[in-house]
Design a protein around this motif. Structure first.
Motif, mmCIF file in Angstrom:
data_model
loop_
_atom_site.group_PDB
_atom_site.id
_atom_site.type_symbol
_atom_site.label_atom_id
_atom_site.label_comp_id
_atom_site.label_asym_id
_atom_site.label_seq_id
_atom_site.Cartn_x
_atom_site.Cartn_y
_atom_site.Cartn_z
ATOM 1 N N UNK A 179 0.734 -0.965 -0.082
ATOM 2 C CA UNK A 179 -0.023 0.088 -0.020
ATOM 3 C C UNK A 179 0.879 1.060 0.199
ATOM 4 N N UNK A 180 0.221 2.378 -0.491
ATOM 5 C CA UNK A 180 0.856 3.596 -0.536
ATOM 6 C C UNK A 180 -0.278 4.485 0.091
ATOM 7 N N UNK A 181 0.220 5.175 1.213
ATOM 8 C CA UNK A 181 -0.797 6.106 1.881
ATOM 9 C C UNK A 181 -0.539 7.679 1.680
ATOM 10 N N UNK A 182 -1.594 8.294 1.291
ATOM 11 C CA UNK A 182 -1.647 9.715 1.189
ATOM 12 C C UNK A 182 -1.291 10.379 0.101
ATOM 13 N N UNK A 183 -1.125 11.607 0.102
ATOM 14 C CA UNK A 183 -0.750 12.597 -1.249
ATOM 15 C C UNK A 183 0.446 12.417 -1.425
#
Length: 149
Positions: free
Chosen positions: A54-58
């Motif tokens: 997963x990659x989180x946030x802007x």
């Protein structure tokens, strides 16, 4: 670089607001329009790859895209079909790219890749909340020459 997002529907259908946001999101990738991230991506954004990572946030999203572009600077996403139900958009796309830079420790191979992808985009309050992509990772490795035919 011009974006090409093509929508093909089997029946005449109006483009939904969620589809418009998803299309703009894909165009952000194709145009490298990082300045549009705050307008198109929610603060609680999550991107999920087929391996479950997963990659989180802007900020995480921008770093992720820049990492891919470092290895594949000509990456282009061509959407071939898009449908939606409520705030969920699904699309099928072809990704074309050339391995011209180091990617995850792998030196450039110069190989051209063409990967078929399915994705879901969740739109909440006019921004992308989640992007989940599905593609054959083994096929990617095969095209890179990492695994045998």
């Amino acid at each position: 670089m011009a974006a090409s997002v093509t929508r093909c529907h089997t029946m005449a259908q109006a483009t939904t607001d969620a589809e418009q946001v998803a299309t703009a999101y894909v165009e952000l990738w194709n145009e490298r329009a990082f300045e549009r991230i705050p307008d198109l991506v929610s603060e609680s954004f999550v991107h999920v790859d087929p391996d479950g990572s997963e990659v989180d946030g802007r900020d995480g999203m921008e770093e992720y895209i820049r990492g891919i572009l470092a290895g594949f600077p000509d990456l282009h996403v061509s959407v071939t079909d898009m449908i939606s139900s409520g705030n969920t958009v699904m699309y099928e796309a072809t990704l074309t790219m050339t391995h011209e830079g180091e990617f995850e420790g792998m030196p450039p191979t110069g190989r051209e890749l063409e990967i078929r992808e399915m994705a879901t985009v969740e739109v909440v309050d006019g921004t992308v909340e989640a992007h989940r992509v599905y593609y054959d990772f083994y096929e990617t490795l095969r095209q890179l020459g990492v695994v045998d035919e």
